[in-house]
Scaffold this active site. Structure first.
Site, short mmCIF file in Angstrom:
data_model
loop_
_atom_site.label_atom_id
_atom_site.label_comp_id
_atom_site.label_asym_id
_atom_site.label_seq_id
_atom_site.Cartn_x
_atom_site.Cartn_y
_atom_site.Cartn_z
N PHE A 246 0.82 -1.22 0.00
CA PHE A 246 0.00 0.00 0.00
C PHE A 246 0.85 1.26 0.00
CE2 PHE A 246 -2.10 -3.24 2.77
CZ PHE A 246 -2.96 -3.73 1.80
N ILE A 472 1.87 -7.45 -5.67
CA ILE A 472 1.58 -6.94 -4.33
C ILE A 472 0.13 -7.24 -3.94
CG2 ILE A 472 3.34 -5.15 -4.41
CD1 ILE A 472 1.20 -3.14 -5.15
N THR A 658 -10.04 -9.59 -11.05
CA THR A 658 -9.03 -8.93 -10.23
C THR A 658 -9.36 -7.45 -10.04
OG1 THR A 658 -7.62 -8.56 -12.18
CG2 THR A 658 -7.22 -10.55 -10.89
N GLN A 662 -9.80 -5.52 -6.37
CA GLN A 662 -9.08 -4.33 -5.94
C GLN A 662 -10.02 -3.21 -5.54
OE1 GLN A 662 -5.23 -3.07 -7.43
NE2 GLN A 662 -5.60 -4.30 -9.25
N GLU A 729 -5.84 2.19 -6.88
CA GLU A 729 -5.95 3.21 -5.84
C GLU A 729 -7.22 4.06 -5.99
OE1 GLU A 729 -1.85 4.84 -4.66
OE2 GLU A 729 -1.52 4.10 -6.68
#
Length: 763
Positions: A246, A472, A658, A662, A729
């Site tokens: 992060f 990640i 995916t 997220q 993000e």
């Protein structure tokens, strides 16, 4: 298809399961601290118990008597390392504070000693027996503490180049019929990834291998080489999987070069796994911020003036700031805009990137203020945003490459049943529970950076892709495999992917939501080079070769050619014509408008991200709309969030499965940043109080009963060859504002300081 694997819409790839799913659920995935080393020594850190002052002396006698202790390193016997620059100022480091260099203490939890022992347990026991005498000075903890200094970020920080402005804010605000002026605050927050901060170093002659969870293996390789004073080619970083980061593992922390130096000193491998509480001070965090927002509008809701001033805490030595005004000043149409970002210095460790670094705190302020303006106008907050929607940003008049903001609001509002909302605050309830609905805009800059890749295609259709990307938890293995499979026309099962190793072709930092766009664009380019060789072998006409060089859309069959009736390339025939069994190509890709030194910087471990507001003559962002339902108990003031709904438009979606994962995680974290997460600071001693997962609050399943993610179909051919807008993000931006807007709707009370805890409610 299922909820977890949404049916792909136009311009979306297939929701195939994760490439690494089986390895992760069966324990085969190897993380940095898992790597077996021959005869390692174990390191344990001793960190300072004060935030400002000096170490007067150490009493190490009891610690040295612990069985198995090899050595104890302090500033008195540590080999001096070379200084290095801050990551956000063109260097590699998370901080310029170099532990073990002197007796000086710059912040709480600074590394002041390292115990080396034959076992982890012995090292830990001895570390707890180290006695330290200090000379203490009064520290400055935060905004309201004595001793802070403040100055504008512009001119201090290479990455912050402007305080955006246009028109005459004072005149526009003075003439506005409706005005909002408010102050907002966000707290210190820590990343707390599941995987602790670990470093293992092993030398083989003059060759150093580092096993460390990193979001940037090339940055780590070059940064540690610089500190050690060795050639970067002598350093290798291996990092197949990262157990969460992060942002906290994007830059080089001081511990790595220390452990590498000690491994060289002992002539044996050294392994360090820092503790959870040490992670609060030896790495970075999200700095607390304060904001002043002024909005002026006409009775029709059109913005006439906008001012956003932000203040951010940083450490004494480092001018770190995220400067989110570059986004907030460009989000809505407004003729008169002003802004200012200031850095406030305190006796703290240096902050750093944390998921959506500028946008999470800065859009909390703006989107809360927009809701306040909607209340003043007696206008639906969605309609206020629609009235001020724009296809060009106001500061420089650049057009957006694409902007589907209101389409996101329409889709999310429909799924949320926004039309059932009674707009009057405190008007909706269910027994003892007050009900509130809130919404907010989310956006995140579309960024990308140069990358390189190596692709190997065999006669039997098996493919190997090599690129120093980073897994990640974002699905990097999966989308890279998909990009190669689609480009070369082979089944995904035929593709193997190698990432997380600095011996592989370089990729940029896994930050700024640029990874998919950057790595997949590079992989696609190199796959095209492979295709060109095959096509040239069987179809040597010049026109065919030129067409083979053209970019084809992801998801279309790439190994066909219109001049030959869309017949698939006969791979075996092409290999026979070439007289080989394997074709391998290496290639480099950089986005249009990237600096001239981009490739040199790429190999040197310096990220050259471009995009967002600085994308040539255009501006590139992904957008979304987030809706929240809150329920607040009249008697206990307990706050619950039974529903989160988000709709997002992010260009080409490589993998809906995916992507959904997220964005769902982002929504949950955004809710968490509104209601739960805050690092508490002792204002007297400038020390973190809740530096553990028992006291640092994060959400669990019971906190999030329902999270719905809607993926909109969006085509954007201007951003990069893959057509990808980063989304990792995007999901947690604006959620904190949506929660607070819902709390106002439920209670009539406006909360402007995060996190919102029940003691702040007056109902």
């Amino acid at each position: 298809m299922s909820t977890a694997a949404p049916e792909p819409k136009a311009n979306m790839g297939q929701p195939i399961p994760r490439y690494d799913a089986v390895a992760k659920v069966t324990g085969r995935a190897e993380y940095a601290a898992d790597v077996p080393l021959a005869n390692p020594a174990y390191a344990y850190l001793v960190t300072s118990a004060i935030a400002k002052g000096r170490v007067d002396s150490f009493d190490l006698d009891e610690a040295r008597r612990v069985r198995g202790v090899i050595d104890i390193i302090t500033h008195e016997n540590m080999v001096k390392l070379k200084d290095a620059k801050l990551f956000s100022n063109g260097g590699y480091m998370s901080t310029t504070v170099q532990p073990l260099k002197s007796a000086d203490i710059a912040h709480d939890g600074q590394i002041i000693a390292v115990v080396l022992a034959e076992s982890f347990e012995a090292a830990r026991d001895a570390a707890h027996r180290v006695k330290v005498s200090y000379s203490t000075m009064p520290p400055t903890a935060s905004f309201d503490s004595q001793g802070t200094t403040a100055a504008g970020a512009k001119g201090q920080l290479a990455q912050f180049k402007e305080d955006p402005e246009v028109g005459d804010f004072a005149k526009g605000f003075d003439s506005a019929e409706v005005k909002v002026s408010a102050e907002y605050e966000t707290p210190t927050q820590h990343h707390n990834p599941m995987e602790l901060f670990a470093t293992s170093c092993a030398w083989n002659g003059d060759q150093l291998t580092i096993y460390e969870p990193s979001q940037y293996v090339y940055g780590l390789k070059n940064g540690v080489a610089e500190q050690l004073g060795v050639d970067a080619d002598k350093v290798r970083v291996i990092n197949a999987y990262v157990g969460g980061a992060f942002g906290s593992k994007g830059s080089v922390t001081p511990r790595t070069a220390i452990i590498a130096s000690l491994a060289r000193r002992l002539n044996r491998p050294v392994k360090l796994v820092a503790t959870r509480d040490q992670g609060f001070t030896i790495a970075t965090y999200r700095a607390e911020t304060r904001h002043q927002v002024k909005l002026g509008a006409g009775r029709d809701g059109k913005l006439l003036a906008l001012r956003h001033d932000g203040h951010e805490i940083s450490s004494r030595p480092d001018p770190y700031a995220v400067g989110g005004t570059k986004t907030t000043t460009r989000l809505y149409a407004c003729p008169n805009v002003a802004s200012m970002v200031s850095i406030v210095r305190a006796d703290r460790n240096t902050p750093g990137f944390m998921r959506s670094p500028p946008e999470v705190p800065y859009l909390f302020a703006l989107e809360s203020a927009m809701d306040e303006l909607a209340i003043e106008l007696n206008m639906d907050p969605i309609e206020l945003r629609r009235i001020n929607d724009t296809t060009t940003e106001p500061i420089k008049g650049k057009p957006y490459t694409s902007r589907s903001l209101m389409a996101c609001f329409d889709e999310a509002a429909k799924a949320f049943d926004w039309s059932k909302r009674n707009p009057t605050p405190r008007s909706m309830s269910d027994g003892d529970w007050l009900i509130g609905y809130g919404c907010a805009t989310t956006c995140y800059p579309t960024q990308m950076a140069p990358a390189a890749a190596r692709v190997r295609l065999q006669r039997d259709g098996r493919v190997r892709v090599q690129i120093a990307g980073h897994e990640i938890g974002n699905g990097a293995y999966t989308v890279i495999a998909q990009a190669a499979a689609e480009r070369l026309g082979v089944p995904i099962e035929n593709v193997s992917v190698m990432i997380g190793d600095s011996d592989l072709p370089p990729a940029p930092v896994a930050g700024g939501s640029n990874s998919t766009a950057s790595t997949c664009s590079a992989v696609m380019k190199v796959c095209d080079q492979v295709r060109q060789r095959l096509l040239k072998a069987v179809m040597p006409e010049e026109g065919v070769i030129n067409r083979a060089k053209e970019t084809v859309g992801v998801g279309r069959t790439p190994v066909t050619d219109a001049a030959h009736g869309d017949q698939a390339l006969d791979r075996e025939k092409a290999f026979d014509a070439l007289g080989v069994g394997v074709v391998e190509e290496y290639g480099e890709w950089k986005p249009e408008g990237a600096p001239l030194d981009s490739f040199h910087a790429m190999y040197a471990g310096h990220a050259r991200l471009i995009g967002g507001p600085e994308f040539g003559d255009k501006i590139a962002y992904a957008f979304g709309a987030e809706f929240v339902e809150v329920r607040i108990n009249r008697n206990t003031r307990e706050i619950r969030v039974p529903r989160l709904v988000g709709a997002f438009a992010c260009g080409h979606i490589m993998n809906p499965r995916t992507a959904r994962s997220q964005l769902m995680g982002g929504l949950i974290w955004g809710m968490s940043s509104a209601l739960l997460e805050a690092t508490e600071i002792d204002p007297r001693n400038a020390r973190y109080v809740n530096d553990n997962l028992a006291d640092y609050l994060v959400p669990v399943n019971a906190d999030v009963p329902s999270v719905e993610v809607i993926l909109l179909s969006e085509q954007d051919d201007q951003v990069n060859p893959a057509g990808v807008k980063g989304l990792g993000e995007l999901g947690n931006v604006g959620t904190n504002a949506a929660v607070c807007n819902a709390i106002f709707h439920a209670t009539g009370q406006r909360i402007r300081k995060l996190p919102v805890r029940l003691e702040k409610l007056e109902i």
